[in-house]
Design a protein around this motif. Structure first.
Motif, PDB file in Angstrom:
ATOM      1  N   VAL A 153     -41.325 -46.454  13.367  1.00  0.00           N
ATOM      2  CA  VAL A 153     -41.976 -47.147  14.489  1.00  0.00           C
ATOM      3  C   VAL A 153     -42.964 -46.209  15.174  1.00  0.00           C
ATOM      4  O   VAL A 153     -44.119 -46.570  15.443  1.00  0.00           O
ATOM      5  CB  VAL A 153     -40.918 -47.657  15.479  1.00  0.00           C
ATOM      6  CG1 VAL A 153     -41.576 -48.150  16.774  1.00  0.00           C
ATOM      7  CG2 VAL A 153     -40.095 -48.785  14.849  1.00  0.00           C
ATOM      8  N   ALA A 154     -42.512 -44.991  15.472  1.00  0.00           N
ATOM      9  CA  ALA A 154     -43.380 -44.025  16.136  1.00  0.00           C
ATOM     10  C   ALA A 154     -44.586 -43.701  15.265  1.00  0.00           C
ATOM     11  O   ALA A 154     -45.719 -43.590  15.753  1.00  0.00           O
ATOM     12  CB  ALA A 154     -42.595 -42.750  16.459  1.00  0.00           C
ATOM     13  N   ASP A 155     -44.360 -43.541  13.970  1.00  0.00           N
ATOM     14  CA  ASP A 155     -45.449 -43.201  13.056  1.00  0.00           C
ATOM     15  C   ASP A 155     -46.529 -44.283  13.062  1.00  0.00           C
ATOM     16  O   ASP A 155     -47.725 -43.978  13.135  1.00  0.00           O
ATOM     17  CB  ASP A 155     -44.890 -43.018  11.647  1.00  0.00           C
ATOM     18  CG  ASP A 155     -45.948 -42.622  10.638  1.00  0.00           C
ATOM     19  OD1 ASP A 155     -46.755 -41.727  10.949  1.00  0.00           O
ATOM     20  OD2 ASP A 155     -45.966 -43.199   9.536  1.00  0.00           O
ATOM     21  N   VAL A 156     -46.125 -45.534  12.988  1.00  0.00           N
ATOM     22  CA  VAL A 156     -47.101 -46.623  12.967  1.00  0.00           C
ATOM     23  C   VAL A 156     -47.891 -46.653  14.271  1.00  0.00           C
ATOM     24  O   VAL A 156     -49.123 -46.817  14.263  1.00  0.00           O
ATOM     25  CB  VAL A 156     -46.398 -47.970  12.711  1.00  0.00           C
ATOM     26  CG1 VAL A 156     -47.381 -49.125  12.882  1.00  0.00           C
ATOM     27  CG2 VAL A 156     -45.804 -48.000  11.299  1.00  0.00           C
ATOM     28  N   THR A 181     -48.546 -29.873   2.855  1.00  0.00           N
ATOM     29  CA  THR A 181     -48.164 -29.634   4.247  1.00  0.00           C
ATOM     30  C   THR A 181     -47.059 -28.588   4.282  1.00  0.00           C
ATOM     31  O   THR A 181     -46.160 -28.583   3.434  1.00  0.00           O
ATOM     32  CB  THR A 181     -47.653 -30.915   4.947  1.00  0.00           C
ATOM     33  OG1 THR A 181     -46.558 -31.482   4.196  1.00  0.00           O
ATOM     34  CG2 THR A 181     -48.746 -31.954   5.081  1.00  0.00           C
ATOM     35  N   VAL A 182     -47.141 -27.699   5.257  1.00  0.00           N
ATOM     36  CA  VAL A 182     -46.081 -26.716   5.495  1.00  0.00           C
ATOM     37  C   VAL A 182     -45.813 -26.691   6.996  1.00  0.00           C
ATOM     38  O   VAL A 182     -46.741 -26.549   7.798  1.00  0.00           O
ATOM     39  CB  VAL A 182     -46.466 -25.312   5.001  1.00  0.00           C
ATOM     40  CG1 VAL A 182     -45.284 -24.357   5.174  1.00  0.00           C
ATOM     41  CG2 VAL A 182     -46.903 -25.346   3.535  1.00  0.00           C
ATOM     42  N   ASN A 183     -44.557 -26.826   7.366  1.00  0.00           N
ATOM     43  CA  ASN A 183     -44.133 -26.802   8.761  1.00  0.00           C
ATOM     44  C   ASN A 183     -43.531 -25.440   9.081  1.00  0.00           C
ATOM     45  O   ASN A 183     -42.716 -24.937   8.307  1.00  0.00           O
ATOM     46  CB  ASN A 183     -43.075 -27.876   9.010  1.00  0.00           C
ATOM     47  CG  ASN A 183     -43.602 -29.283   8.811  1.00  0.00           C
ATOM     48  OD1 ASN A 183     -43.963 -29.956   9.762  1.00  0.00           O
ATOM     49  ND2 ASN A 183     -43.654 -29.742   7.559  1.00  0.00           N
ATOM     50  N   VAL A 184     -43.918 -24.863  10.197  1.00  0.00           N
ATOM     51  CA  VAL A 184     -43.322 -23.615  10.656  1.00  0.00           C
ATOM     52  C   VAL A 184     -42.395 -23.950  11.814  1.00  0.00           C
ATOM     53  O   VAL A 184     -42.816 -24.516  12.830  1.00  0.00           O
ATOM     54  CB  VAL A 184     -44.405 -22.600  11.086  1.00  0.00           C
ATOM     55  CG1 VAL A 184     -43.755 -21.327  11.625  1.00  0.00           C
ATOM     56  CG2 VAL A 184     -45.323 -22.280   9.910  1.00  0.00           C
ATOM     57  N   ALA A 201     -38.817 -29.185  10.483  1.00  0.00           N
ATOM     58  CA  ALA A 201     -38.397 -29.666   9.171  1.00  0.00           C
ATOM     59  C   ALA A 201     -39.551 -30.313   8.413  1.00  0.00           C
ATOM     60  O   ALA A 201     -39.954 -29.868   7.337  1.00  0.00           O
ATOM     61  CB  ALA A 201     -37.247 -30.658   9.342  1.00  0.00           C
ATOM     62  N   TYR A 202     -40.086 -31.401   8.974  1.00  0.00           N
ATOM     63  CA  TYR A 202     -41.196 -32.113   8.328  1.00  0.00           C
ATOM     64  C   TYR A 202     -42.032 -32.885   9.330  1.00  0.00           C
ATOM     65  O   TYR A 202     -43.193 -33.195   9.082  1.00  0.00           O
ATOM     66  CB  TYR A 202     -40.672 -33.089   7.256  1.00  0.00           C
ATOM     67  CG  TYR A 202     -39.709 -34.125   7.796  1.00  0.00           C
ATOM     68  CD1 TYR A 202     -40.161 -35.294   8.409  1.00  0.00           C
ATOM     69  CD2 TYR A 202     -38.333 -33.948   7.701  1.00  0.00           C
ATOM     70  CE1 TYR A 202     -39.278 -36.242   8.918  1.00  0.00           C
ATOM     71  CE2 TYR A 202     -37.447 -34.874   8.201  1.00  0.00           C
ATOM     72  CZ  TYR A 202     -37.914 -36.022   8.801  1.00  0.00           C
ATOM     73  OH  TYR A 202     -37.039 -36.941   9.312  1.00  0.00           O
ATOM     74  N   ALA A 203     -41.470 -33.202  10.495  1.00  0.00           N
ATOM     75  CA  ALA A 203     -42.116 -34.144  11.407  1.00  0.00           C
ATOM     76  C   ALA A 203     -43.367 -33.584  12.073  1.00  0.00           C
ATOM     77  O   ALA A 203     -44.256 -34.353  12.460  1.00  0.00           O
ATOM     78  CB  ALA A 203     -41.127 -34.603  12.478  1.00  0.00           C
ATOM     79  N   ALA A 204     -43.475 -32.259  12.226  1.00  0.00           N
ATOM     80  CA  ALA A 204     -44.643 -31.689  12.908  1.00  0.00           C
ATOM     81  C   ALA A 204     -45.915 -31.970  12.118  1.00  0.00           C
ATOM     82  O   ALA A 204     -46.911 -32.476  12.655  1.00  0.00           O
ATOM     83  CB  ALA A 204     -44.458 -30.189  13.113  1.00  0.00           C
ATOM     84  N   GLY A 241     -46.419 -35.891  11.743  1.00  0.00           N
ATOM     85  CA  GLY A 241     -46.848 -36.562  12.963  1.00  0.00           C
ATOM     86  C   GLY A 241     -48.206 -36.130  13.474  1.00  0.00           C
ATOM     87  O   GLY A 241     -48.778 -36.787  14.355  1.00  0.00           O
ATOM     88  N   SER A 242     -48.758 -35.043  12.949  1.00  0.00           N
ATOM     89  CA  SER A 242     -50.080 -34.564  13.384  1.00  0.00           C
ATOM     90  C   SER A 242     -51.142 -35.295  12.576  1.00  0.00           C
ATOM     91  O   SER A 242     -51.746 -34.755  11.647  1.00  0.00           O
ATOM     92  CB  SER A 242     -50.177 -33.047  13.199  1.00  0.00           C
ATOM     93  OG  SER A 242     -49.190 -32.386  13.966  1.00  0.00           O
ATOM     94  N   VAL A 243     -51.403 -36.557  12.953  1.00  0.00           N
ATOM     95  CA  VAL A 243     -52.157 -37.455  12.081  1.00  0.00           C
ATOM     96  C   VAL A 243     -53.659 -37.182  12.098  1.00  0.00           C
ATOM     97  O   VAL A 243     -54.401 -37.792  11.327  1.00  0.00           O
ATOM     98  CB  VAL A 243     -51.886 -38.930  12.435  1.00  0.00           C
ATOM     99  CG1 VAL A 243     -50.431 -39.259  12.207  1.00  0.00           C
ATOM    100  CG2 VAL A 243     -52.306 -39.234  13.862  1.00  0.00           C
ATOM    101  N   ALA A 244     -54.127 -36.274  12.952  1.00  0.00           N
ATOM    102  CA  ALA A 244     -55.533 -35.878  12.869  1.00  0.00           C
ATOM    103  C   ALA A 244     -55.760 -34.897  11.725  1.00  0.00           C
ATOM    104  O   ALA A 244     -56.909 -34.654  11.334  1.00  0.00           O
ATOM    105  CB  ALA A 244     -55.992 -35.256  14.190  1.00  0.00           C
ATOM    106  N   ALA A 245     -54.683 -34.334  11.183  1.00  0.00           N
ATOM    107  CA  ALA A 245     -54.759 -33.377  10.077  1.00  0.00           C
ATOM    108  C   ALA A 245     -54.360 -34.068   8.778  1.00  0.00           C
ATOM    109  O   ALA A 245     -53.594 -35.034   8.787  1.00  0.00           O
ATOM    110  CB  ALA A 245     -53.835 -32.182  10.353  1.00  0.00           C
ATOM    111  N   PRO A 246     -54.848 -33.581   7.629  1.00  0.00           N
ATOM    112  CA  PRO A 246     -54.561 -34.254   6.352  1.00  0.00           C
ATOM    113  C   PRO A 246     -53.129 -34.052   5.907  1.00  0.00           C
ATOM    114  O   PRO A 246     -52.481 -33.064   6.233  1.00  0.00           O
ATOM    115  CB  PRO A 246     -55.545 -33.594   5.380  1.00  0.00           C
ATOM    116  CG  PRO A 246     -55.804 -32.242   5.965  1.00  0.00           C
ATOM    117  CD  PRO A 246     -55.769 -32.437   7.454  1.00  0.00           C
TER     118      PRO A 246
END
Length: 530
Positions: free
Chosen positions: A121-124, A450-453, A456-459, A462-467
């Protein structure tokens, strides 16, 4: 659909999960199909009970849908950007307002927990807001440097491709059905969507809300059916193809569209790694690892299946992690609280079971989990942690796509990087360290889209301005950001030449023209001209 149309076992213990028949009939009318079409009966993985009956499309129905979308696209492409923006900002609001109904459907069709359904829901909402506010900037005509300053004026334009075909999977029934459609529609295309049969109700509800937000109905067509027939027809008949699913099928999609020379994007499988450095905050790393490995019961292409832990903290991390996994609560409840839900069906349960049994038979140690839980539901499987996994075992290199993770000890950052890159895949990774600069250095050496520092994976997701997308066998192209919308366009260079032609003029012969051009090119270089 009102919230009470989903049976609630907490208030009615005798109820079985079901969707209101009137709602099913209403949503079914959005499927492009013949009047007496073959029917598909779906079930919920939470209990195995029947869920809904929906009409199936044929290849001929897909052709009808594409023709209707193509006719509607011509008017839609002329719709002012301001109107498109308003539609998708209204959609943002509707998705948040109707989240109870959407959460129920996501859970019923995918088996995931309510908290993990809320991610969709949040993603959409995030994607709708981003492209409503950013599409105009991504798509606006841009002046580019011409051959000669002032005399040559070049402009880049972006035109919609026409009809975009989207073939979406079952594991994220809301996000993956609609978040690729949003930028395609904002760019002026029409869309023909084929969601997986397991997740059709959620996709149809998402489309219904888009219509309520103001999107013309014919611009987004929905067809239902299996991959080899209806999915293949979408691939064969549309002007651009967006596919999310397995690497094997992704290769077939690419081979199918190649003779027609149409574009495509693919987000495919992963064998993702998480590295816990010796200076990591272990409390945060353990909590992050639980989310990374077991969200949506591991049925997430960016979930972690390989935990690489620095030898100095491996014993302590493993002890804490195993304790945390053992404490996870599994449930089929349509409420917030449980930590993990069900696998989506028998094929997925069989794959997970086979991977774990093969590893155990070849010497791997099961630290926790490792068995189905039919007492909770037909497709539940315990979150499982393995140690001692070797290359002789299937799950060392093959994607499990379930709640199973293997722990490996490493001694240096370089060893962790080599291990993370030791795979055909390259979709997502995670790095945990108190030194963020160090984390970024490690991240950029990992071959993953994608690599999250310290997440886990959501950063990154969820940063939808980045590829977002995959390297190697994990895909082609990107969703999100400028790439996520420009891929749905054809770029065009329109250049106007003023005063003099790009040819001999003023009575010059060809040799004189060549000398003049040589001097001009040298002058442009010395002036720093790009």
């Amino acid at each position: 659909m009102a919230p009470e149309t989903i049976a609630d076992p907490e208030t009615d213990p005798t109820a079985t999960y079901a969707v209101d028949p009137g709602t099913v009939r209403r949503l079914a009318r959005r499927v492009v199909s013949a009047p007496r079409a073959e029917q598909h009966r779906s079930s919920t993985p939470l209990t195995g009970a029947p869920l809904a009956t929906l009409p199936l499309s044929t290849r001929e129905d897909v052709a009808v849908a594409v023709d209707a979308a193509r006719a509607a696209q011509r008017a839609w492409s002329r719709t002012p950007m301001e109107l498109r923006e308003r539609i998708f900002l209204r959609y943002h609001d509707l998705v948040l307002q109707r989240q109870v109904q959407l959460l129920d459907l996501v859970q019923l069709e995918s088996g995931k927990t309510r908290a993990q359904a809320f991610e969709e829901v949040a993603d959409v909402a995030i994607v709708a807001r981003h492209y409503a506010r950013s599409a105009a900037a991504y798509l606006r005509p841009r002046r580019r440097a011409g051959l000669f300053p002032v005399l040559t004026q070049s402009t880049e334009y972006h035109h919609p491709r026409g009809v975009v075909g989207i073939v979406s999977p079952w594991n994220y029934p809301l996000s993956l059905a609609i978040t690729d459609a949003i930028p395609a529609l904002m760019a002026g295309n029409a869309v023909v969507l084929r969601p997986d049969l397991q997740s059709s109700l959620t996709a149809l509800m998402a489309v219904e809300l888009l219509t309520e937000a103001g999107l013309p109905e014919s611009v987004l067509q929905v067809v239902l059916g299996d991959g080899p027939t209806v999915g293949q027809a979408v691939v064969d008949l549309t002007d651009y193809v967006c596919y999310t699913g397995s690497t094997a099928t992704g290769r077939s999609v690419a081979a199918s569209v190649a003779p027609r020379l149409v574009g495509y994007s693919l987000e495919l499988g992963g064998k993702n790694a998480m590295y816990v450095a010796e200076d990591a905050d272990l409390d945060k790393a353990v909590e992050g690892a639980v989310r990374a490995c077991f969200s949506s019961a591991g049925q997430l292409c960016i979930s972690i299946e390989r935990l690489l832990v620095h030898d100095r903290v491996a014993d302590e991390f493993t002890r804490r992690f195993v304790e945390a996994v053992r404490a996870m609560r599994l449930s089929a409840d349509l409420t917030f609280g449980p930590d993990m839900g069900s696998l989506v069906g028998k094929p997925q349960l069989d794959r997970v079971t086979a991977h774990v049994d093969d590893a155990r038979a070849k010497g791997a140690r099961v630290l926790t989990g490792g068995r189905p839980r039919p007492d909770l539901g037909p497709y539940f499987y315990e979150p499982t942690v393995l140690e001692g996994v070797t290359a002789a075992m299937d799950l060392r290199d093959d994607e499990t796509f379930g709640p199973v993770v293997s722990i490996y000890r490493v001694h240096t950052d370089d060893e962790a990087i080599r291990f993370a890159n030791d795979t055909d895949y390259g979709l997502n990774a995670s790095v945990w360290t108190r030194d963020v600069a160090r984390g970024r250095r490690i991240a950029t050496a990992i071959q993953a889209g994608t690599v999250n520092v310290n997440e886990a994976y959501a950063a990154a997701w969820g940063s939808v301005a980045a590829p977002m997308g995959g390297m190697k066998a994990s895909g082609v192209g990107r969703r999100h950001g400028s790439e996520g919308i420009l891929k749905y366009t054809e770029s065009q260079n329109v250049t106007a030449q003023y005063v003099v032609p790009i040819a001999p003029s003023f009575g010059m012969d060809q040799q004189t023209y060549a000398r003049v051009m040589t001097g001009a090119l040298r002058a442009l270089k010395s002036l720093g001209r790009r």
